[in-house]
Design a protein around this motif. Sequence first.
Motif, PDB file in Angstrom:
ATOM      1  N   ARG A  99       0.840  -1.201   0.000  1.00 35.40           N
ATOM      2  CA  ARG A  99       0.000   0.000   0.000  1.00 35.40           C
ATOM      3  C   ARG A  99       0.873   1.249   0.000  1.00 35.40           C
ATOM      4  O   ARG A  99       0.657   2.183  -0.783  1.00 35.40           O
ATOM      5  N   ALA A 100       1.903   1.268   0.847  1.00 34.43           N
ATOM      6  CA  ALA A 100       2.806   2.422   0.922  1.00 34.43           C
ATOM      7  C   ALA A 100       3.541   2.617  -0.395  1.00 34.43           C
ATOM      8  O   ALA A 100       3.698   3.748  -0.868  1.00 34.43           O
ATOM      9  N   SER A 128       3.213   5.812  -2.807  1.00 34.99           N
ATOM     10  CA  SER A 128       4.406   6.560  -3.208  1.00 34.99           C
ATOM     11  C   SER A 128       4.488   6.701  -4.720  1.00 34.99           C
ATOM     12  O   SER A 128       4.825   7.780  -5.236  1.00 34.99           O
TER      13      SER A 128
END
Length: 104
Positions: A23-24, A28
């Motif tokens: 998810r991160a 990003s």
Amino acid sequence: MTDLPPPPRTLQQLAAIADPVERAKAISAAIADLRSITSDLASLRRDAILELRRGGMLQADVAKLLGVSYGRVSQLEAAGRSPSSASTADREFHAARWHPCSPR
């Protein structure tokens, strides 16, 4: 100008990615894509403003047409340009346009 990135995921799609690392990473990547697009759009807007100005339009007139302040037009004109990176044509245009002794 860069090629457009793939269509961004929706916020709901990004939030639904179960693995926090993935998810991160996806978030990003989406942020990087948006920064690239934003930079390209800002450059295109600046070019359009400079085209209007080179055509003889005053900053106040551009501001009125765009619905922004005179000061904002000045900022947008100068955005992304330092005195050393400005083209000779840009420097000559601004010097002739705003010199106290130049006719208006």
